[in-house]
Design a protein around this motif. Structure first.
Motif, mmCIF file in Angstrom:
data_model
loop_
_atom_site.group_PDB
_atom_site.id
_atom_site.type_symbol
_atom_site.label_atom_id
_atom_site.label_comp_id
_atom_site.label_asym_id
_atom_site.label_seq_id
_atom_site.Cartn_x
_atom_site.Cartn_y
_atom_site.Cartn_z
ATOM 1 N N THR A 197 -7.654 1.835 12.621
ATOM 2 C CA THR A 197 -6.399 1.813 11.861
ATOM 3 C C THR A 197 -6.107 0.496 11.154
ATOM 4 N N GLY A 198 -6.618 -0.637 11.655
ATOM 5 C CA GLY A 198 -6.386 -1.913 10.978
ATOM 6 C C GLY A 198 -4.907 -2.247 10.872
ATOM 7 N N THR A 199 -4.403 -2.392 9.658
ATOM 8 C CA THR A 199 -2.985 -2.679 9.443
ATOM 9 C C THR A 199 -2.094 -1.482 9.741
ATOM 10 N N GLY A 200 -2.702 -0.317 9.951
ATOM 11 C CA GLY A 200 -1.917 0.898 10.130
ATOM 12 C C GLY A 200 -1.463 1.505 8.813
ATOM 13 N N CYS A 201 -2.000 1.030 7.697
ATOM 14 C CA CYS A 201 -1.486 1.450 6.399
ATOM 15 C C CYS A 201 -1.700 2.936 6.138
ATOM 16 N N ILE A 202 -2.854 3.489 6.537
ATOM 17 C CA ILE A 202 -3.108 4.903 6.273
ATOM 18 C C ILE A 202 -2.167 5.779 7.089
ATOM 19 N N LEU A 203 -2.083 5.517 8.384
ATOM 20 C CA LEU A 203 -1.214 6.321 9.241
ATOM 21 C C LEU A 203 0.240 6.190 8.812
ATOM 22 N N THR A 204 0.680 4.980 8.525
ATOM 23 C CA THR A 204 2.069 4.771 8.114
ATOM 24 C C THR A 204 2.364 5.495 6.809
ATOM 25 N N ALA A 205 1.441 5.433 5.860
ATOM 26 C CA ALA A 205 1.635 6.143 4.594
ATOM 27 C C ALA A 205 1.738 7.645 4.812
ATOM 28 N N PHE B 257 0.867 -1.176 0.000
ATOM 29 C CA PHE B 257 0.000 0.000 0.000
ATOM 30 C C PHE B 257 0.902 1.223 0.000
ATOM 31 N N TRP B 258 0.630 2.168 -0.895
ATOM 32 C CA TRP B 258 1.427 3.387 -0.987
ATOM 33 C C TRP B 258 2.911 3.072 -1.224
ATOM 34 N N LEU C 171 -7.689 8.338 -0.159
ATOM 35 C CA LEU C 171 -7.801 9.000 1.139
ATOM 36 C C LEU C 171 -6.465 9.632 1.536
ATOM 37 N N VAL C 172 -5.376 8.902 1.344
ATOM 38 C CA VAL C 172 -4.052 9.438 1.669
ATOM 39 C C VAL C 172 -3.754 10.664 0.806
ATOM 40 N N GLU C 173 -4.075 10.588 -0.464
ATOM 41 C CA GLU C 173 -3.838 11.722 -1.364
ATOM 42 C C GLU C 173 -4.613 12.951 -0.924
ATOM 43 N N GLY D 76 -8.568 24.683 12.618
ATOM 44 C CA GLY D 76 -8.264 24.543 11.205
ATOM 45 C C GLY D 76 -7.978 23.130 10.766
ATOM 46 N N GLY D 77 -8.195 22.149 11.636
ATOM 47 C CA GLY D 77 -7.898 20.766 11.289
ATOM 48 C C GLY D 77 -8.849 20.207 10.250
ATOM 49 N N THR D 78 -8.458 19.087 9.656
ATOM 50 C CA THR D 78 -9.218 18.478 8.562
ATOM 51 C C THR D 78 -9.593 17.037 8.899
ATOM 52 N N LEU D 79 -10.827 16.695 8.593
ATOM 53 C CA LEU D 79 -11.340 15.340 8.743
ATOM 54 C C LEU D 79 -11.481 14.726 7.358
ATOM 55 N N VAL D 80 -10.926 13.532 7.149
ATOM 56 C CA VAL D 80 -10.967 12.869 5.843
ATOM 57 C C VAL D 80 -11.545 11.465 6.034
ATOM 58 N N LEU D 81 -12.595 11.161 5.271
ATOM 59 C CA LEU D 81 -13.315 9.904 5.434
ATOM 60 C C LEU D 81 -13.443 9.160 4.111
ATOM 61 N N GLU D 82 -13.121 7.867 4.108
ATOM 62 C CA GLU D 82 -13.482 7.035 2.970
ATOM 63 C C GLU D 82 -14.947 6.652 3.112
ATOM 64 N N ILE D 83 -15.641 6.571 1.973
ATOM 65 C CA ILE D 83 -17.071 6.258 1.982
ATOM 66 C C ILE D 83 -17.375 5.193 0.939
#
Length: 299
Positions: free
Chosen positions: A130-138, A87-88, A108-110, A244-251
């Motif tokens: 987080t699951g595998t942690g792939c999003i945070l790690t990326a 991933f990534w 989502l990462v992009e 000013g933070g941002t929330l990003v969600l996969e749907i």
């Protein structure tokens, strides 16, 4: 076991035999799956097939490859058979409590990275479910001064995520916490991201066998309408977002309007909707009232 013995075949011959075996077994992506299995089981790179394709498959390698083919023919996904996936551009080990990282989630990462004006800023990230942690790690791989927290209800998933962050050289900047959405963390974060369960409960039984038989149900089940996790996240993420933070969600492909309505009622301002390569709605991002992302972190 397969009906095609792999021992004494060259690597190239074994690849052709694997492809033919999977094709005959009705596997849709026979050629790609055969290549992934051969490379993964034998521990090879693509260049090894090019340079040493005439090298014979050993006895132990043949047994392992035949067992992997049997599992694939029985409907087990390639990633589950190999126990890891990319991933990534990064490797991630899988576990029974984690989903397989999907290319669509790279959107989502992009989107999250596009919300950051300075990737070298000391930002804080929160990855919910987080699951595998792939999003945070990326994300951390692209933001060298950032740190983050991965939250999940499954201790098994968190063990996998922790190992994955460490294996990718990011363990010192990532912390993993057992908890239910935002309830287990304090403080504020510049980025809050999530790929939550979003399949409606009654739909799960209709999913492909590879998904319903091998993915953890808790990582799929979004409740009666598929929106339970979004309600919880939108209810708690506001208090966890820095100024000013941002929330990003996969749907899910058909959930944009419903999640937009939930976010609007909760007071979020939409940043935008991103689609995946197939043209399906895939990622929504939101600001809290008070200005666009500034890179500022609350004390």
């Amino acid at each position: 076991m397969t009906s095609v013995p792999m021992q004494n075949l060259s690597r190239r011959e074994a690849l052709r035999a694997c492809t033919a075996c999977l094709y005959a077994g009705g596997v849709g992506e026979a050629a790609g799956d055969a290549r992934f299995l051969l490379l993964g089981i034998l521990g090879l790179e693509t260049r090894d097939l090019l340079i040493e394709g005439d090298r014979l498959v050993g006895a132990d390698e043949a047994v392992a490859l035949e067992a992997a083919l049997a599992r694939r023919l029985a409907g087990e996904p390639v990633a589950r058979i190999l126990g890891a996936w990319e991933f990534w551009g990064l490797p991630f080990r899988l576990g029974p409590d984690t989903l397989v990282p999907r290319p669509d989630t790279e959107i989502l990462v992009e989107v999250a990275l596009a919300a950051v004006p300075d990737r070298r800023a000391p930002l804080r990230c929160l990855d919910l479910g987080t699951g595998t942690g792939c999003i945070l790690t990326a994300l951390l791989s692209e933001m060298p001064q950032a740190c983050g927290v991965g939250l999940d209800r499954s201790e098994g998933a968190l063990r996998v995520a922790r190992d994955n962050a460490a294996a990718n050289g990011l363990g010192e900047r990532a912390n993993f916490v057992v908890g239910d959405w935002c309830d287990a963390v304090e403080g504020t974060f510049d980025l809050v991201v999530a790929n939550p369960p979003y399949i409606a409960h009654d739909v799960i039984a209709t999913l492909d066998r590879e998904v319903r038989a091998h993915d953890p149900a808790t990582a799929l089940d979004g409740g009666v309408d598929g929106l339970d996790a979004y309600r919880r996240i939108l209810d708690g993420a506001g208090a966890r977002l820095a100024s000013g933070g941002t929330l990003v969600l996969e749907i899910g492909y058909d959930q944009a309007a419903a999640v937009q309505d939930l976010a609007r009622v909760a007071g979020y301002r939409e940043r935008g909707l991103a689609r995946d390569l197939a043209g399906h709605d895939r990622v929504l991002s939101f600001d809290r009232p008070g200005g666009l992302f500034s890179g500022h972190r609350d004390a």
